[in-house]
Design a protein around this motif. Sequence first.
Motif: not given
Length: 140
Positions: A77-82, A54-55, A68-75, A96-98
């Motif tokens: 739907s766009d958390d799988l951004i490479t 948990y982060v 990997l945890c998304g962009n923290n914008n409370e949306d 992509s994040w490795q």
Amino acid sequence: MVRGRGLLINDLEVDDYDTHPLIFGDITVFRSGLFIIINSTDFLLKWDEKTRVYVTVSQQYLDRTSGLCGNNNEDQSDDLITASGVIGSIDDMARSWQLSSQCASLNNYTADSSDPCFGHDERRSWATTNCDILTSTSLN
């Protein structure tokens, strides 16, 4: 953080946070119940040393993170951004994040064969349903 090993902090493996907190500048590491807690003014990380991480980041980082945890914008739907900025599959995003060659390649990954539901059959149905995305063949 690797299951079965101490935490790696500044290239030093530490595992003596069970009896007293370890302090590294503004970062404190300690155990609380089932979790190892890594706490600073900017974030809180809780890890059960198995399958849960948990982060929580400070409010000042709203819409200012990526990875990997998304962009923290409370949306969600766009958390799988490479790392290159495009929305991709879970596999694409994870690869992509490795950052390190020490990280397991998804192509060569062997799933942990231990049974986390052993002794807790009442949890098996929920775990199977909710973890299916992690055990699906798309990650192989």
